[in-house]
Enzyme design. Structure first.
Site, PDB file in Angstrom:
ATOM      1  N   LYS A  13       0.832  -1.213   0.000  1.00 16.84           N
ATOM      2  CA  LYS A  13       0.000   0.000   0.000  1.00 16.84           C
ATOM      3  C   LYS A  13       0.868   1.266   0.000  1.00 16.84           C
ATOM      4  O   LYS A  13       0.664   2.173  -0.799  1.00 16.84           O
ATOM      5  CB  LYS A  13      -0.934   0.022   1.234  1.00 16.84           C
ATOM      6  N   ARG A  88     -10.269   0.225   8.344  1.00 19.56           N
ATOM      7  CA  ARG A  88      -9.714  -1.081   8.691  1.00 19.56           C
ATOM      8  C   ARG A  88     -10.729  -1.965   9.387  1.00 19.56           C
ATOM      9  O   ARG A  88     -10.437  -3.110   9.713  1.00 19.56           O
ATOM     10  CB  ARG A  88      -8.560  -0.854   9.649  1.00 19.56           C
ATOM     11  N   ARG A 127      11.841  -5.337   5.191  1.00 22.65           N
ATOM     12  CA  ARG A 127      11.542  -3.933   4.904  1.00 22.65           C
ATOM     13  C   ARG A 127      12.473  -3.012   5.695  1.00 22.65           C
ATOM     14  O   ARG A 127      12.808  -3.266   6.845  1.00 22.65           O
ATOM     15  CB  ARG A 127      10.094  -3.602   5.280  1.00 22.65           C
ATOM     16  N   ARG A 160      10.839  -0.859  11.208  1.00 19.65           N
ATOM     17  CA  ARG A 160       9.682  -0.483  12.011  1.00 19.65           C
ATOM     18  C   ARG A 160       9.574  -1.390  13.229  1.00 19.65           C
ATOM     19  O   ARG A 160       9.845  -2.582  13.144  1.00 19.65           O
ATOM     20  CB  ARG A 160       8.404  -0.590  11.164  1.00 19.65           C
ATOM     21  N   ARG A 171      -0.439  -8.872  13.343  1.00 23.44           N
ATOM     22  CA  ARG A 171      -1.044  -7.919  12.398  1.00 23.44           C
ATOM     23  C   ARG A 171      -1.787  -8.652  11.285  1.00 23.44           C
ATOM     24  O   ARG A 171      -2.856  -8.227  10.857  1.00 23.44           O
ATOM     25  CB  ARG A 171       0.038  -7.009  11.804  1.00 23.44           C
TER      26      ARG A 171
HETATM   27  P1  AP5 Z   1       4.795  -1.554   1.954  1.00 18.72           P
HETATM   28  O1  AP5 Z   1       4.481  -0.720   0.755  1.00 18.72           O
HETATM   29  O2  AP5 Z   1       5.482  -0.909   3.097  1.00 18.72           O
HETATM   30  O3  AP5 Z   1       3.459  -2.329   2.422  1.00 18.72           O
HETATM   31  P2  AP5 Z   1       2.179  -1.826   3.213  1.00 18.72           P
HETATM   32  O4  AP5 Z   1       0.997  -2.485   2.592  1.00 18.72           O
HETATM   33  O5  AP5 Z   1       2.166  -0.336   3.298  1.00 18.72           O
HETATM   34  O6  AP5 Z   1       2.454  -2.508   4.609  1.00 18.72           O
HETATM   35  P3  AP5 Z   1       2.330  -1.903   6.095  1.00 18.72           P
HETATM   36  O7  AP5 Z   1       3.105  -2.816   6.965  1.00 18.72           O
HETATM   37  O8  AP5 Z   1       2.662  -0.453   6.132  1.00 18.72           O
HETATM   38  O9  AP5 Z   1       0.791  -2.084   6.326  1.00 18.72           O
HETATM   39  P4  AP5 Z   1       0.043  -2.091   7.666  1.00 18.72           P
HETATM   40  O10 AP5 Z   1      -1.354  -1.992   7.212  1.00 18.72           O
HETATM   41  O11 AP5 Z   1       0.372  -3.232   8.545  1.00 18.72           O
HETATM   42  O12 AP5 Z   1       0.652  -0.816   8.458  1.00 18.72           O
HETATM   43  P5  AP5 Z   1       0.085   0.620   8.754  1.00 18.72           P
HETATM   44  O13 AP5 Z   1       1.240   1.543   8.763  1.00 18.72           O
HETATM   45  O14 AP5 Z   1      -1.072   0.936   7.898  1.00 18.72           O
HETATM   46  O15 AP5 Z   1       5.652  -2.796   1.442  1.00 18.72           O
HETATM   47  C1  AP5 Z   1       6.146  -3.758   2.347  1.00 18.72           C
HETATM   48  C2  AP5 Z   1       7.551  -4.204   1.905  1.00 18.72           C
HETATM   49  O16 AP5 Z   1       7.423  -4.898   0.662  1.00 18.72           O
HETATM   50  C3  AP5 Z   1       8.519  -3.061   1.658  1.00 18.72           C
HETATM   51  O17 AP5 Z   1       9.802  -3.458   2.054  1.00 18.72           O
HETATM   52  C4  AP5 Z   1       8.465  -2.845   0.136  1.00 18.72           C
HETATM   53  O18 AP5 Z   1       9.701  -2.359  -0.346  1.00 18.72           O
HETATM   54  C5  AP5 Z   1       8.180  -4.245  -0.357  1.00 18.72           C
HETATM   55  N1  AP5 Z   1       7.325  -4.289  -1.554  1.00 18.72           N
HETATM   56  C6  AP5 Z   1       6.242  -3.520  -1.829  1.00 18.72           C
HETATM   57  N2  AP5 Z   1       5.702  -3.861  -3.006  1.00 18.72           N
HETATM   58  C7  AP5 Z   1       6.457  -4.888  -3.487  1.00 18.72           C
HETATM   59  C8  AP5 Z   1       6.389  -5.698  -4.675  1.00 18.72           C
HETATM   60  N3  AP5 Z   1       5.428  -5.503  -5.583  1.00 18.72           N
HETATM   61  N4  AP5 Z   1       7.307  -6.671  -4.836  1.00 18.72           N
HETATM   62  C9  AP5 Z   1       8.282  -6.885  -3.898  1.00 18.72           C
HETATM   63  N5  AP5 Z   1       8.409  -6.139  -2.759  1.00 18.72           N
HETATM   64  C10 AP5 Z   1       7.495  -5.158  -2.558  1.00 18.72           C
HETATM   65  O19 AP5 Z   1      -0.466   0.451  10.256  1.00 18.72           O
HETATM   66  C11 AP5 Z   1       0.406   0.234  11.327  1.00 18.72           C
HETATM   67  C12 AP5 Z   1      -0.374   0.124  12.636  1.00 18.72           C
HETATM   68  O20 AP5 Z   1      -1.083   1.362  12.899  1.00 18.72           O
HETATM   69  C13 AP5 Z   1      -1.479  -0.944  12.672  1.00 18.72           C
HETATM   70  O21 AP5 Z   1      -0.963  -2.220  12.992  1.00 18.72           O
HETATM   71  C14 AP5 Z   1      -2.399  -0.378  13.766  1.00 18.72           C
HETATM   72  O22 AP5 Z   1      -1.867  -0.600  15.044  1.00 18.72           O
HETATM   73  C15 AP5 Z   1      -2.367   1.110  13.486  1.00 18.72           C
HETATM   74  N6  AP5 Z   1      -3.407   1.532  12.548  1.00 18.72           N
HETATM   75  C16 AP5 Z   1      -3.195   2.038  11.283  1.00 18.72           C
HETATM   76  N7  AP5 Z   1      -4.370   2.334  10.688  1.00 18.72           N
HETATM   77  C17 AP5 Z   1      -5.345   2.011  11.583  1.00 18.72           C
HETATM   78  C18 AP5 Z   1      -6.767   2.064  11.529  1.00 18.72           C
HETATM   79  N8  AP5 Z   1      -7.421   2.509  10.444  1.00 18.72           N
HETATM   80  N9  AP5 Z   1      -7.458   1.646  12.629  1.00 18.72           N
HETATM   81  C19 AP5 Z   1      -6.820   1.211  13.737  1.00 18.72           C
HETATM   82  N10 AP5 Z   1      -5.464   1.111  13.849  1.00 18.72           N
HETATM   83  C20 AP5 Z   1      -4.743   1.507  12.771  1.00 18.72           C
HETATM   84 MG    MG Z   2       2.313   1.068   4.874  1.00 20.00          MG
END
Ligand code: AP5
Ligand code: MG
Length: 217
Positions: A13, A88, A127, A160, A171
């Site tokens: 994402k 979410r 990552r 992270r 997660r």
């Molecule tokens: P990356 O692009 O970083 O993936 P991502 O989908 O953004 O993964 P996240 O870990 O950020 O998602 P998340 O939903 O767990 O975290 P968030 O920050 O939203 O890519 C991942 C890796 O793969 C990277 O190394 C990249 O280089 C590589 N990659 C990407 N595309 C690729 C490809 N095509 N091929 C190969 N490699 C690739 O949330 C974090 C925390 O915040 C949650 O756990 C929760 O506690 C809280 N939170 C956030 N939003 C909410 C909400 N709405 N409600 C409640 N709590 C929330």
């Molecule tokens: Mg992300």
């Protein structure tokens, strides 16, 4: 254009949002990034959310909705936004619909990035991210030009806190239990498109452009 990027942790994402915000000229709004920023500032919000984020659980809906509503009310979101990591839960999706309809707006598209759990775990454990500009890297798939340093600003890349193996598992479980139901929710609204997230970054981008270009003004 109002867009939601949906997908499991590690589905890409954040990586795709970086490109999409440039292509479509809309701000990338990531609740995870907002929370991490507040935690690093040790603000009131940061202190309230840090345990949830650190452990891989979800921040309570009420607080999350309050924060995102404030963000979406800012002027840069008036002509559209790209949501990453919100909604979410079904309750968050309903709150978002309510917020938009008050402003006589609606969601245009929800893009769901599909990826197997095994691939997500592999990506997340390798990552790395720049603490200064937020640029995302991967030791296996998108390494920086110079080991340990951000290509854009030379920042020392870090991991992270929630990318530890046990937190990654939690997660993914939370995603399956609470976020996966949103796929049916948005399919029911007729605005869901699914994209195979298990391709190279460029191929995934092209598939998303195919979905979103038709909404381009
Ligand atoms: P990356 O692009 O970083 O993936 P991502 O989908 O953004 O993964 P996240 O870990 O950020 O998602 P998340 O939903 O767990 O975290 P968030 O920050 O939203 O890519 C991942 C890796 O793969 C990277 O190394 C990249 O280089 C590589 N990659 C990407 N595309 C690729 C490809 N095509 N091929 C190969 N490699 C690739 O949330 C974090 C925390 O915040 C949650 O756990 C929760 O506690 C809280 N939170 C956030 N939003 C909410 C909400 N709405 N409600 C409640 N709590 C929330
Ligand atoms: Mg992300």
């Amino acid at each position: 254009m109002n867009v939601v990027l949906l997908g499991a942790p590690g589905s890409g994402k954040g990586t795709q949002a970086e490109r999409l915000q440039k292509r479509y000229g809309i701000p990338h709004v990531s609740t995870g990034a907002i929370f991490r920023d507040e935690i690093s500032k040790k603000s009131d919000v940061g202190l309230r959310v840090q345990e949830y984020v650190k452990s891989g659980g979800l921040v309570p809906d009420e607080l999350t909705v309050e924060i995102i509503s404030r963000r979406l009310a800012q002027s840069d979101c008036a002509a559209g936004f790209l949501l990453d990591g919100f909604p979410r839960t079904v309750a968050q999706a309903e709150a978002l619909d309510g917020f938009l309809s008050k402003g006589k707006k609606e969601m245009d598209a929800v893009v769901s990035l599909e990826l197997s759990e095994a691939a997500a775990v592999k990506r997340l454990s390798s990552r790395r991210q720049c603490p200064k500009c937020g640029k995302i890297y991967n030791l296996a798939f998108q390494p920086p030009k110079q080991e340990g340093l951000c290509d854009a600003d030379g920042g020392a890349l870090g991991q992270r806190e929630d990318d530890k193996p046990e937190t990654i598992r939690k997660r993914l479980m939370v995603f399956n239990d609470l976020t996966q139901p949103l796929i049916a929710y948005y399919r029911g609204e007729g605005i869901l498109s699914t994209v195979n997230g298990d391709e190279g970054v460029d191929a995934v981008s092209r598939a998303i452009y195919e979905v979103l270009d038709r909404f381009k003004k």
